[in-house]
Each structure stands twice: as structure tokens, then as C-alpha cells.
Design a protein around this motif. Structure first.
Motif, PDB file in Angstrom:
ATOM      1  N   GLN A 195      35.392  42.392  54.741  1.00  0.00           N
ATOM      2  CA  GLN A 195      34.344  41.866  54.384  1.00  0.00           C
ATOM      3  C   GLN A 195      33.558  43.195  53.975  1.00  0.00           C
ATOM      4  O   GLN A 195      33.236  43.139  53.136  1.00  0.00           O
ATOM      5  CB  GLN A 195      33.448  40.428  54.555  1.00  0.00           C
ATOM      6  CG  GLN A 195      34.519  39.598  54.155  1.00  0.00           C
ATOM      7  CD  GLN A 195      33.316  37.892  55.117  1.00  0.00           C
ATOM      8  OE1 GLN A 195      32.868  37.705  55.925  1.00  0.00           O
ATOM      9  NE2 GLN A 195      33.749  36.486  54.530  1.00  0.00           N
ATOM     10  N   VAL A 196      33.150  43.703  55.132  1.00  0.00           N
ATOM     11  CA  VAL A 196      32.298  45.119  55.021  1.00  0.00           C
ATOM     12  C   VAL A 196      33.618  46.235  54.176  1.00  0.00           C
ATOM     13  O   VAL A 196      33.181  46.441  53.576  1.00  0.00           O
ATOM     14  CB  VAL A 196      32.274  45.706  56.079  1.00  0.00           C
ATOM     15  CG1 VAL A 196      31.860  46.940  56.020  1.00  0.00           C
ATOM     16  CG2 VAL A 196      31.308  44.918  56.197  1.00  0.00           C
ATOM     17  N   GLU A 197      34.827  46.036  54.022  1.00  0.00           N
ATOM     18  CA  GLU A 197      35.319  47.370  53.737  1.00  0.00           C
ATOM     19  C   GLU A 197      35.898  46.856  52.181  1.00  0.00           C
ATOM     20  O   GLU A 197      36.642  47.412  51.342  1.00  0.00           O
ATOM     21  CB  GLU A 197      36.878  47.331  54.355  1.00  0.00           C
ATOM     22  CG  GLU A 197      36.739  48.222  55.831  1.00  0.00           C
ATOM     23  CD  GLU A 197      37.751  48.768  56.125  1.00  0.00           C
ATOM     24  OE1 GLU A 197      38.596  48.743  56.251  1.00  0.00           O
ATOM     25  OE2 GLU A 197      37.399  48.886  57.582  1.00  0.00           O
ATOM     26  N   TYR A 198      35.695  45.176  52.478  1.00  0.00           N
ATOM     27  CA  TYR A 198      36.328  44.608  50.889  1.00  0.00           C
ATOM     28  C   TYR A 198      35.711  43.699  50.070  1.00  0.00           C
ATOM     29  O   TYR A 198      35.810  42.371  50.389  1.00  0.00           O
ATOM     30  CB  TYR A 198      37.876  44.594  50.164  1.00  0.00           C
ATOM     31  CG  TYR A 198      38.889  45.100  51.467  1.00  0.00           C
ATOM     32  CD1 TYR A 198      39.801  46.598  50.120  1.00  0.00           C
ATOM     33  CD2 TYR A 198      38.878  45.658  52.044  1.00  0.00           C
ATOM     34  CE1 TYR A 198      40.428  47.251  49.910  1.00  0.00           C
ATOM     35  CE2 TYR A 198      40.380  46.438  52.892  1.00  0.00           C
ATOM     36  CZ  TYR A 198      40.789  47.180  51.823  1.00  0.00           C
ATOM     37  OH  TYR A 198      41.874  48.720  51.988  1.00  0.00           O
ATOM     38  N   PRO A 199      34.633  44.121  49.672  1.00  0.00           N
ATOM     39  CA  PRO A 199      33.529  42.842  49.567  1.00  0.00           C
ATOM     40  C   PRO A 199      33.687  41.862  48.386  1.00  0.00           C
ATOM     41  O   PRO A 199      32.896  40.663  48.648  1.00  0.00           O
ATOM     42  CB  PRO A 199      31.816  44.114  49.122  1.00  0.00           C
ATOM     43  CG  PRO A 199      32.267  45.343  49.053  1.00  0.00           C
ATOM     44  CD  PRO A 199      34.095  44.960  50.087  1.00  0.00           C
ATOM     45  N   GLY A 200      34.230  42.040  47.787  1.00  0.00           N
ATOM     46  CA  GLY A 200      34.541  41.572  46.031  1.00  0.00           C
ATOM     47  C   GLY A 200      35.570  40.639  46.694  1.00  0.00           C
ATOM     48  O   GLY A 200      36.477  40.005  45.703  1.00  0.00           O
ATOM     49  N   VAL A 201      36.461  40.116  47.619  1.00  0.00           N
ATOM     50  CA  VAL A 201      37.460  40.501  47.835  1.00  0.00           C
ATOM     51  C   VAL A 201      37.474  38.674  48.685  1.00  0.00           C
ATOM     52  O   VAL A 201      36.604  38.596  49.873  1.00  0.00           O
ATOM     53  CB  VAL A 201      38.792  41.217  48.730  1.00  0.00           C
ATOM     54  CG1 VAL A 201      39.895  39.739  48.387  1.00  0.00           C
ATOM     55  CG2 VAL A 201      38.999  41.890  47.678  1.00  0.00           C
ATOM     56  N   TYR A 202      38.474  37.285  47.983  1.00  0.00           N
ATOM     57  CA  TYR A 202      37.868  36.396  48.163  1.00  0.00           C
ATOM     58  C   TYR A 202      38.504  36.508  50.242  1.00  0.00           C
ATOM     59  O   TYR A 202      39.923  36.670  50.476  1.00  0.00           O
ATOM     60  CB  TYR A 202      38.657  35.354  48.153  1.00  0.00           C
ATOM     61  CG  TYR A 202      38.397  33.744  48.423  1.00  0.00           C
ATOM     62  CD1 TYR A 202      37.879  32.756  48.645  1.00  0.00           C
ATOM     63  CD2 TYR A 202      40.271  33.389  49.249  1.00  0.00           C
ATOM     64  CE1 TYR A 202      37.301  31.712  48.835  1.00  0.00           C
ATOM     65  CE2 TYR A 202      40.063  32.195  49.708  1.00  0.00           C
ATOM     66  CZ  TYR A 202      38.804  31.643  49.714  1.00  0.00           C
ATOM     67  OH  TYR A 202      38.936  29.970  50.158  1.00  0.00           O
ATOM     68  N   THR A 203      37.604  35.806  50.971  1.00  0.00           N
ATOM     69  CA  THR A 203      38.257  35.882  52.808  1.00  0.00           C
ATOM     70  C   THR A 203      38.282  34.579  53.425  1.00  0.00           C
ATOM     71  O   THR A 203      37.080  33.468  52.791  1.00  0.00           O
ATOM     72  CB  THR A 203      37.827  37.108  53.480  1.00  0.00           C
ATOM     73  OG1 THR A 203      36.452  36.179  53.419  1.00  0.00           O
ATOM     74  CG2 THR A 203      37.853  37.122  53.306  1.00  0.00           C
ATOM     75  N   LYS A 204      39.297  33.927  53.722  1.00  0.00           N
ATOM     76  CA  LYS A 204      39.062  32.409  54.739  1.00  0.00           C
ATOM     77  C   LYS A 204      39.896  32.639  56.114  1.00  0.00           C
ATOM     78  O   LYS A 204      40.571  33.583  56.409  1.00  0.00           O
ATOM     79  CB  LYS A 204      40.616  31.676  53.507  1.00  0.00           C
ATOM     80  CG  LYS A 204      40.269  30.115  54.038  1.00  0.00           C
ATOM     81  CD  LYS A 204      41.079  29.429  53.078  1.00  0.00           C
ATOM     82  CE  LYS A 204      41.804  27.969  53.655  1.00  0.00           C
ATOM     83  NZ  LYS A 204      42.131  27.138  52.969  1.00  0.00           N
TER      84      LYS A 204
END
Length: 120
Positions: free
Chosen positions: A71-80
Motif C-alpha cells: 500500500q505504501v509503494e502502490y497507493p492507488g491499487v486495491y488490496t485485499k
């Protein structure tokens, strides 16, 4: 004699070609099949079929730390974060096609080894 056989072969070829092309035009559309295809399209529109990238499969502590790092490296990508006994899984992104997922996977693999594309 050769002219006659060539002309007969040519005429026979033309007749067979005409009948063959007419046979392909006799396709009738079934209303039930069309309705079923439309229902499938509506289902896919709302429920979606697609792909995600799975970064990790294993222990809870490592899964949570990997998720926060992503989430820090790719802030705009959905994570689950998914728990399927006994393992935790970190899945990222929502991609409609395998091609989109593979393109993102090439970028993500630089920082996260072992990432794979999975279908939803």
C-alpha cells in the motif's frame, strides 16, 4: 476432349460453391440462446469476472506486513487480505482481462517476488 473436361470441372466447381455458400446462409437465431447470452453479460457486468494478483500465501503476520508495504509503494491499487484456513493471502488489483493483470504483474514482480495472477 480436354477442353470439355476442364469446362465440366469448372461448371461443377461453380455449382458446388453456390450450394455451399447458400448452406451457410441458413443460420437461424434462437431467441433462447440470445436471451441467455444477454443474461450472462448482465451477470458479468455486476458480479464481474476478472483477475487479481496474489502477492503472498502464508502466515498472518507476514501477510499483513506485506500488504502495508504494498500500500505504501502502490497507493492507488486495491488490496485485499483473505483468510482461507490455515493461510492468509494478499491479493491486489481488479483487472478485467488477463492481459491487464500480466502487465501489472511485470511491474509488481520487481519488488514482490513470487506474485502470480489468479482468476476471481
Amino acid at each position: 476432349m480436354k477442353k470439355r473436361s476442364i469446362i465440366l470441372s469448372l461448371i461443377l466447381g461453380i455449382i458446388i460453391g453456390v450450394f455451399n455458400s447458400n448452406a451457410q446462409d441458413n443460420i437461424t437465431e434462437n431467441k433462447d440462446i440470445t436471451a441467455l447470452i444477454n443474461k450472462k453479460r448482465q451477470y458479468n457486468k455486476y458480479n464481474g469476472t476478472g483477475y487479481r494478483i496474489q502477492l503472498y500465501n502464508g502466515l498472518e503476520r507476514k501477510a499483513k506486513s506485506l500488504r502495508s508495504r504494498f500500500q505504501v509503494e502502490y497507493p492507488g491499487v486495491y488490496t485485499k487480505l483473505v483468510y482461507k484456513s490455515p493461510e492468509w493471502k494478499v491479493q491486489v488489483g481488479n483487472y478485467k482481462t488477463r492481459l491487464e493483470a500480466d502487465r501489472s504483474l511485470n511491474e509488481i514482480r520487481e519488488q514482490f517476488n513470487g506474485a502470480i495472477v489468479i482468476p476471481l
